[in-house]
Design an enzyme around this catalytic site. Structure first.
Site, PDB file in Angstrom:
ATOM      1  N   HIS A 105      -6.755  -5.865  -1.737  1.00  0.00           N
ATOM      2  CA  HIS A 105      -5.688  -5.119  -1.325  1.00  0.00           C
ATOM      3  C   HIS A 105      -4.611  -5.897  -0.531  1.00  0.00           C
ATOM      4  CE1 HIS A 105      -4.231  -1.033  -0.653  1.00  0.00           C
ATOM      5  NE2 HIS A 105      -4.241  -1.132   0.690  1.00  0.00           N
ATOM      6  N   SER A 130       0.846  -1.225  -0.123  1.00  0.00           N
ATOM      7  CA  SER A 130       0.010  -0.011   0.036  1.00  0.00           C
ATOM      8  C   SER A 130       0.798   1.200   0.010  1.00  0.00           C
ATOM      9  CB  SER A 130      -0.924  -0.139   1.158  1.00  0.00           C
ATOM     10  OG  SER A 130      -1.950   0.621   1.169  1.00  0.00           O
ATOM     11  N   ASP A 132      -9.436  -4.527  -5.813  1.00  0.00           N
ATOM     12  CA  ASP A 132      -8.921  -3.480  -4.804  1.00  0.00           C
ATOM     13  C   ASP A 132      -9.158  -2.195  -5.536  1.00  0.00           C
ATOM     14  OD1 ASP A 132      -7.517  -1.812  -3.197  1.00  0.00           O
ATOM     15  OD2 ASP A 132      -5.370  -2.415  -3.776  1.00  0.00           O
TER      16      ASP A 132
END
Length: 502
Positions: free
Chosen positions: A458, A189, A433
């Site tokens: 994700h 991320s 995601d």
């Protein structure tokens, strides 16, 4: 997992400080690789990590880029080592470095463990470095003290974090006499963004980077602002057309009921609110959070979107729209286990966070809904309103710089830029995601590659492998990443042997 109602408020405050709509509040939906609302800081601190993980502290420079007297101040930055798999410096065995993101590093040690699989496979040393201003790595005492003074927050930036990583890695290699050990960065991320940027900025420190779910293109005028919401909507629509339509119809229905006499009381009763509602918008923001979090973390074995839609669609025949939404809410991520729902707007002190500061300055991610092509209400990103909200949260003058990240790291015309000066980066994504809307989804070159799956959400590829629930497509994605990393290492050792021979 049953959660006592007294714990729900704490969880909600944690959630809303990090997941509030980016259209009107700083912070936005945080990028973190794991569902951190389920992991309270107190529980992390009380959790014992396996004994092979050693906690250390590096005396870190406060400001790497200036030479004012204050710049020479230092703080203790936490990092964690695991020697369990390492072949040692004598064999130049690799070091797998985890780039800490906007959270306590212990959560990554516990739950983001594909990196440990890499270390086991390649006889690597594990090195996790905590991002400054998170976890225990606060330069100015407690976070509350830090947020009271704008001059102390000014040292929080991705550039400073990357320099921190370079310092820690260099020091660890020196202390272990491992100067010839290649380093590969792994990040998830925001941490994935950092890992890829680290490879670009410090190619002499690391030989490659695996950047999982890294939305490095979600900046000013690069990615459409509604991209995140569009992918989330697609997740729901592909799961159930009727569920999608029910959610889309619910916004106007909420406003209709709210306009009636005692309408907010009626809504509070329908949705079993713990406290009186202040506005219909408050409820709609709350529901939006639930849908977005469900989509972002819609990974096996949880499948939050499917579970929520099954509840909405499975309501008895004749159940009206809002009652169906309420049933879905009760079955949704986290909140379905309490006796009531805390639908509240947190006080300013709860909105103050290190991530809010980053999004108010350099990490301005313009997420909003400027089209009718999603299941969400029209709510475009407004930089002026966003700036005002930032200043209200921190009580100081904050000037967002939405164009700085693309200037600092590249972004516009990314293919040409990365073809010219980048190498050895894996950008991995799952198309379920919402953050994939701002990710690198196609190969840039032979050495800057995109690996993705249609089903994953994700950061799934770098989370802890699960032999009983990991589907075949996830195993295939990880195998591709392993093959690329193996090639990087083989190439490095071949060059090292040549240089040694000469």
């Amino acid at each position: 997992m049953a959660i006592a109602s007294c714990q729900l408020l704490a969880l909600l405050l944690l959630l809303t400080t990090t997941y509030i709509s980016a259209a009107s509040h700083p912070g936005g939906l945080r990028l973190g690789p794991i569902r951190r609302p389920l992991i309270q800081k107190s529980s992390l601190q009380s959790t014992e990590i396996p004994p092979e993980y050693e906690t250390h502290y590096y005396t870190q420079t406060l400001d790497h880029f200036n030479y004012y007297p204050k710049s020479y101040a230092t703080f203790q930055q936490r990092y964690i080592l695991n020697f369990k798999y390492w072949g040692g410096a004598n064999t130049s065995s690799p070091i797998f470095f985890y780039a800490g993101e906007e959270a306590d590093i212990l959560g990554d040690v516990l739950y983001v463990n594909f990196i440990a699989d890499l270390a086991a496979r390649f006889k690597g040393l594990l090195l996790y470095v905590e991002h400054r201003y998170y976890g225990e790595s606060f330069p100015f005492g407690s976070n509350r003290e830090t947020y009271q003074n704008g001059s102390t927050l000014g040292y929080l930036s991705s550039e400073q974090a990357l320099a921190d990583y370079a310092q820690v890695i260099t020091d660890v290699k020196k202390n272990l006499s491992a100067l010839n050990s290649p380093v590969i960065a792994v990040g998830a991320s925001y941490g994935g963004m950092l890992a890829s940027w680290f490879r670009l900025k410090y190619p002499h420190i690391i030989i490659g980077a695996l950047a999982s779910s890294a939305p490095i293109l979600y900046f000013e005028d690069i990615t459409p602002q509604h991209g995140y919401h569009a992918v989330a909507s697609r997740d729901f629509r592909n799961t159930s057309e009727s569920c999608y339509n029910t959610i889309k119809q619910s916004w106007s229905e909420i406003d209709r009921v709210a306009a009636e006499t005692n309408g907010l009381v009626t809504l509070g009763n329908i949705f079993n609110a713990c406290t009186p509602l202040n506005s219909s918008q408050e409820l709609k923001d709350y529901l939006t959070i639930i849908y977005l979090v469900s989509a972002q973390y819609d990974n096996p074995p949880d499948y939050f979107v499917e579970n929520l839609c099954k509840a909405i669609d499975g309501a008895p025949q004749g159940t009206d729209v809002l009652a169906r939404i309420a049933v879905g809410l009760n079955a949704s991520i986290i909140f379905g286990q309490g006796s009531c729902h805390y639908i509240v707007e947190p006080e300013t002190v709860y909105r103050q966070s290190s991530w809010s500061w980053q999004t108010c300055t350099e990490m301005v991610i313009p997420r909003g809904v400027d089209t009718n092509e999603t299941m969400f209400e029209f709510s475009p990103f407004d930089l002026n309103k966003f700036t005002k909200a930032c200043q209200e949260v921190f009580g100081i003058t904050v000037i967002p710089r939405p164009g700085w990240a693309p200037v600092q790291y590249g972004g516009r015309n990314i293919k040409s830029a990365l073809e010219n000066f980048a190498s050895n980066i894996i950008f991995s994504n799952g198309f379920r995601d919402p953050w994939s809307a701002g990710g690198i989804l196609k190969d840039i070159s032979d050495t800057v590659v995109a690996i993705h799956t249609d089903q994953g959400a994700h950061c799934l590829d770098v989370l802890s492998p699960n032999a009983t629930s990991d589907p075949a497509w996830l195993l295939a994605q990880r195998d591709k990443e392993i093959q690329v990393i193996a090639f990087w290492l083989a190439e490095y050792y071949a060059k090292l042997a040549t240089n040694t021979a000469n």
